[in-house]
Design a protein around this motif. Structure first.
Motif, mmCIF file in Angstrom:
data_model
loop_
_atom_site.group_PDB
_atom_site.id
_atom_site.type_symbol
_atom_site.label_atom_id
_atom_site.label_comp_id
_atom_site.label_asym_id
_atom_site.label_seq_id
_atom_site.Cartn_x
_atom_site.Cartn_y
_atom_site.Cartn_z
ATOM 1 N N LYS A 99 0.841 -1.208 0.000
ATOM 2 C CA LYS A 99 0.000 0.000 0.000
ATOM 3 C C LYS A 99 0.870 1.249 0.000
ATOM 4 C CE LYS A 99 -3.981 -2.124 2.114
ATOM 5 N NZ LYS A 99 -4.653 -2.492 3.327
ATOM 6 N N LYS A 100 1.972 1.191 0.721
ATOM 7 C CA LYS A 100 2.889 2.330 0.787
ATOM 8 C C LYS A 100 3.454 2.651 -0.596
ATOM 9 C CE LYS A 100 7.140 3.762 3.094
ATOM 10 N NZ LYS A 100 8.208 3.373 4.021
ATOM 11 N N ALA A 101 3.851 1.634 -1.352
ATOM 12 C CA ALA A 101 4.414 1.844 -2.691
ATOM 13 C C ALA A 101 3.367 2.414 -3.641
ATOM 14 C CB ALA A 101 4.976 0.538 -3.239
ATOM 15 N N VAL A 102 2.151 1.900 -3.570
ATOM 16 C CA VAL A 102 1.075 2.395 -4.434
ATOM 17 C C VAL A 102 0.762 3.849 -4.094
ATOM 18 C CG1 VAL A 102 -1.367 2.137 -5.048
ATOM 19 C CG2 VAL A 102 0.091 0.108 -4.847
ATOM 20 N N LYS A 103 0.719 4.148 -2.821
ATOM 21 C CA LYS A 103 0.422 5.524 -2.386
ATOM 22 C C LYS A 103 1.518 6.474 -2.868
ATOM 23 C CE LYS A 103 -0.918 8.143 1.675
ATOM 24 N NZ LYS A 103 -1.187 8.120 3.110
ATOM 25 N N ALA A 104 2.764 6.063 -2.732
ATOM 26 C CA ALA A 104 3.888 6.907 -3.181
ATOM 27 C C ALA A 104 3.852 7.110 -4.704
ATOM 28 C CB ALA A 104 5.209 6.282 -2.754
ATOM 29 N N TYR A 105 3.536 6.053 -5.420
ATOM 30 C CA TYR A 105 3.438 6.138 -6.866
ATOM 31 C C TYR A 105 2.322 7.105 -7.272
ATOM 32 C CZ TYR A 105 2.513 4.816 -11.704
ATOM 33 O OH TYR A 105 2.288 4.857 -13.059
ATOM 34 N N ASP A 106 1.153 6.956 -6.653
ATOM 35 C CA ASP A 106 0.021 7.836 -6.966
ATOM 36 C C ASP A 106 0.317 9.289 -6.627
ATOM 37 O OD1 ASP A 106 -1.408 5.671 -7.903
ATOM 38 O OD2 ASP A 106 -2.644 5.463 -6.097
ATOM 39 N N ALA A 107 1.081 9.519 -5.572
ATOM 40 C CA ALA A 107 1.412 10.897 -5.171
ATOM 41 C C ALA A 107 2.309 11.580 -6.207
ATOM 42 C CB ALA A 107 2.094 10.890 -3.801
ATOM 43 N N ASN A 108 3.052 10.800 -6.961
ATOM 44 C CA ASN A 108 3.975 11.369 -7.958
ATOM 45 C C ASN A 108 3.357 11.498 -9.340
ATOM 46 O OD1 ASN A 108 6.199 11.755 -6.248
ATOM 47 N ND2 ASN A 108 6.710 9.602 -6.379
ATOM 48 N N LEU A 109 2.089 11.124 -9.488
ATOM 49 C CA LEU A 109 1.445 11.238 -10.809
ATOM 50 C C LEU A 109 1.132 12.670 -11.152
ATOM 51 C CD1 LEU A 109 -0.994 8.198 -10.915
ATOM 52 C CD2 LEU A 109 1.204 8.459 -12.021
#
Length: 113
Positions: free
Chosen positions: A103-113
């Motif tokens: 979940k942490k990786a997905v959240k970080a990825y989404d924050a950089n979109l």
């Protein structure tokens, strides 16, 4: 598309790494298979495609999507990379990556979109 194209797309996502599965190149997320190249060298084994969606994909784009008797009872579709486009492959891979990544990786990825 080629498996190298698939690799380039997926390795840009957190937690994706190169690996092998059944003796073929694969991409994994936290040691779980994201996708792998089938033994024919042109087909991508794409897990986590519900059977009703797989049927729709095969029916609507039979030159690109298919499955064999071996995969009939599994939520897997095969994609002929030589007939596929990035616009076809990437969304399916990204959806599966979101299931496998932390979940942490997905959240970080989404924050950089």
């Amino acid at each position: 598309m080629t498996f190298d194209d698939v690799r380039k797309i997926a390795l840009a996502w957190p937690e994706v790494e190169d690996g092998t599965s059944y003796g073929t190149p694969a991409l994994k997320v936290r040691k779980k298979m994201l996708v792998r190249l089938k033994e024919d060298g042109d087909s991508l084994v794409m897990p986590s495609v519900p059977q009703d969606e797989r049927e729709m994909l095969v029916e609507s784009q039979p030159k690109t999507f298919y499955f064999t008797d071996h995969y009939r009872d599994y939520p897997i579709v095969l994609i002929r990379l030589s007939k596929a486009s990035r616009a076809t492959v990437e969304p399916l891979m990204r959806r599966h990556w979101r299931m496998l990544a932390s979940k942490k990786a997905v959240k970080a990825y989404d924050a950089n979109l």
